[in-house]
Structure formats: structure tokens, C-alpha cells
Design an enzyme around this catalytic site. Structure first.
Site, PDB file in Angstrom:
ATOM      1  N   LEU A  33       0.800  -1.118  -0.041  1.00 27.71           N
ATOM      2  CA  LEU A  33       0.004  -0.129   0.013  1.00 27.71           C
ATOM      3  C   LEU A  33       0.832   1.378  -0.001  1.00 27.71           C
ATOM      4  CD1 LEU A  33      -2.778  -0.987   2.658  1.00 27.71           C
ATOM      5  CD2 LEU A  33      -2.682  -1.448   0.030  1.00 27.71           C
ATOM      6  N   HIS A  37      -3.484   4.156  -2.354  1.00 28.15           N
ATOM      7  CA  HIS A  37      -4.557   3.467  -1.539  1.00 28.15           C
ATOM      8  C   HIS A  37      -4.984   4.038  -0.118  1.00 28.15           C
ATOM      9  CE1 HIS A  37      -1.820   0.205  -3.449  1.00 28.15           C
ATOM     10  NE2 HIS A  37      -3.123  -0.198  -3.804  1.00 28.15           N
TER      11      HIS A  37
END
Ligand code: PAF
Length: 280
Positions: A33, A37
Site C-alpha cells: 500500500l 491506496h
């Protein structure tokens, strides 16, 4: 924040949340991530009673085994970030949990899946539709969040929702870029320092092409982008298409659509990077 790896645990958590009248936001991810994100998760947290983030490197959407093997996996760091962002539940299943038997479903998103990634990554969107439809069935979210960086994926997921009559809202979120313009991607983690500098030519070229487009035809603008990437040592263009943002079909003139987007895929070494830019 709860971390679960089975569908049963996920469903029982969601049943309790729904019994309390909470709406559910889903952010599907393959992990590794980054701030892109994070923007999806933050939006889901703001808009829903609970936010579920799935972290699953989906094998059925990789048509290149090496790409699947190289894909970064950083679950512990991902969970630390998600905790800070206020996510409520992380669903990080094994491949066996999601695919106890092979998924043989075949989707058809013609014409959306017959261009760009659909040509260069055969089967990719079928795999995306397999996993995203499964996630929608497990989670039954009120809203699901996807980045506009994967422009074609977003269009295809909207079409899948239409075809399968899922009752949820798809929320498309803007591309998040580094300060210097590089579009955030989990794959950026695979770039060396010098490749990262080289990769910057992708967003720089796209931004420059917007100004260029004002004085040039669509064909000239396409050519300008293709040439700029070809002239950058260390980059190899897979495709650059200027498309109708709704149908994803390549255009030949600016006036042929009211929503026009340029979509690019470039290899920087072995790392495949995608980006896009809106012209109008
Ligand atoms: O965009 C991604 O990261 C993936 O394609 C998705 C939507 C999580 C499905 O595996």
C-alpha cells in the site's frame, strides 16, 4: 482493527456491523500500500460506518508468472498503515481460501476489454472480474473504491456491476502523484533510484502533451508522446492510446468525443508502469 483470513470470519464481522446499522465500504487492494491506496481508504472511512480493505495478490489476473512472483508483498507494513488510517477490518485470505477450486467463469466486457490492457494482458480483466465479483459477494459493500490510475479497470468494474446487477456504488478516486509527478504505484517499490528518475519522463511527457494538444491534432499529440518515450533511454513504450473516456475506443480527432483520456503503459526495465491523463 480486525485482521481476518477466512470468508467466514469476514462475514460474521460484517453481520455484526450491519446489525448495528453501519454502512460498509470496501477497498480492494493487492497490498504494498501507498498514498494512493491511503486516499481510497480515507475516503471510505469518511463515507461509511465500517471500512473493509482486502489485501490479496490475485493470481488469476497475472498473465506473466514472473510478474506475479515479483509483485511486492508487505502485509505487516500494510496493516500498520491501515490501522493509522482508521480501517476497521483487513481481509487477507490465502489463494486456497479464495479459489478452493479453479474459477472457470468467463466474462465479456466487449468492447471495453478488447483494447489496451486487454490486448497486452490477455485474461487480465477476466481475472480482475473474478476476484472483484467474489469480493463483492463476500462483503456486499454499499460502496467500493477504486483508483483512476487503473482507468480501464475502473470502466470494466463499472460494466461488471451493471451486467451482474450488484447493488453498490463504485467510487472512482483521482490519481495520487509524488510531488514530482510520478503516479503512485505498488510497482514503484521495484524501481531502483535511477529507474525512478527515468520513470519520471512518463508523467512529464503526459503533462507536456496537454499543452501540446491545444495547438496540435490528436495524431500529432499521440506521436509526440510516443517519440518522447522512445527518446528516453531506459523506457520502452508498450502502448499510448488517446481514447473516448466512456467507451475506451481509440479516437482519431479531438472532436470525436467530449471526454478524452490518454492511457499509457511503459516498461522501465522489467517494471511495467501505467498512467493516464485527461485532455477534456
Ligand atoms: O487494482 C488492483 O489493485 C487490483 O486489480 C484489484 C482491483 C485489487 C483486484 O485484484
Amino acid at each position: 482493527m480486525l485482521v481476518v483470513d477466512t470468508i467466514e470470519q469476514l462475514r460474521s464481522y460484517l453481520a455484526a456491523a450491519r446489525a448495528e446499522g453501519k454502512s460498509v465500504g470496501l477497498v480492494p487492494t493487492m497490498g504494498a500500500l501507498h498514498e494512493g491506496h491511503a486516499s481510497l481508504v480515507a475516503r471510505s472511512v469518511a463515507e461509511n460506518g465500517v471500512t473493509v480493505v482486502s489485501v490479496f495478490v490475485n493470481p488469476t489476473q497475472f498473465n506473466d508468472k514472473g510478474d506475479l512472483e515479483r509483485y511486492p508483498r508487505t502485509l505487516d507494513a500494510d496493516c500498520r498503515l491501515l490501522q493509522r488510517l482508521g480501517a476497521d477490518c483487513v481481509f487477507a485470505p490465502s489463494v486456497e481460501e479464495v479459489y478452493p477450486e479453479p474459477d472457470t467463469r468467463e466474462f465479456d466486457f466487449t468492447p471495453l476489454d478488447k483494447v489496451m490492457e486487454g490486448i497486452y494482458r490477455p485474461g487480465h480483466f477476466n481475472g480482475v472480474a473474478q476476484i472483484v465479483s467474489k469480493l463483492f459477494m463476500y462483503v456486499e459493500p454499499d460502496r467500493a473504491y477504486f483508483g483512476e490510475k487503473d482507468f480501464q479497470q475502473l470502466a470494466i468494474i463499472r460494466e461488471m456491476v451493471r451486467q451482474m446487477d450488484f447493488k453498490l456504488t463504485i467510487v472512482g478516486c483521482p490519481i495520487v502523484r509524488e510531488d514530482d509527478g510520478l503516479a503512485l504505484s505498488s510497482r514503484n517499490a521495484l524501481l531502483t533510484e535511477s529507474q525512478r528518475r527515468t520513470a519520471l519522463a512518463i508523467s512529464k511527457t503526459l503533462f507536456a502533451s496537454v499543452a501540446y494538444a491545444k495547438q496540435h491534432t490528436l495524431a500529432e499529440t499521440k506521436q509526440m508522446v510516443e517519440q518522447a518515450i522512445a527518446d528516453t533511454e531506459g523506457l520502452e513504450l508498450e502502448y499510448y492510446e488517446i481514447v473516448d473516456g466512456n467507451t475506451l475506443q481509440p479516437l482519431t480527432a479531438w472532436d470525436d468525443a467530449s471526454y478524452v483520456v490518454g492511457c499509457i503503459t511503459v516498461y522501465c526495465g522489467k517494471v511495467r508502469l501505467i498512467d493516464n491523463i485527461r485532455y477534456k
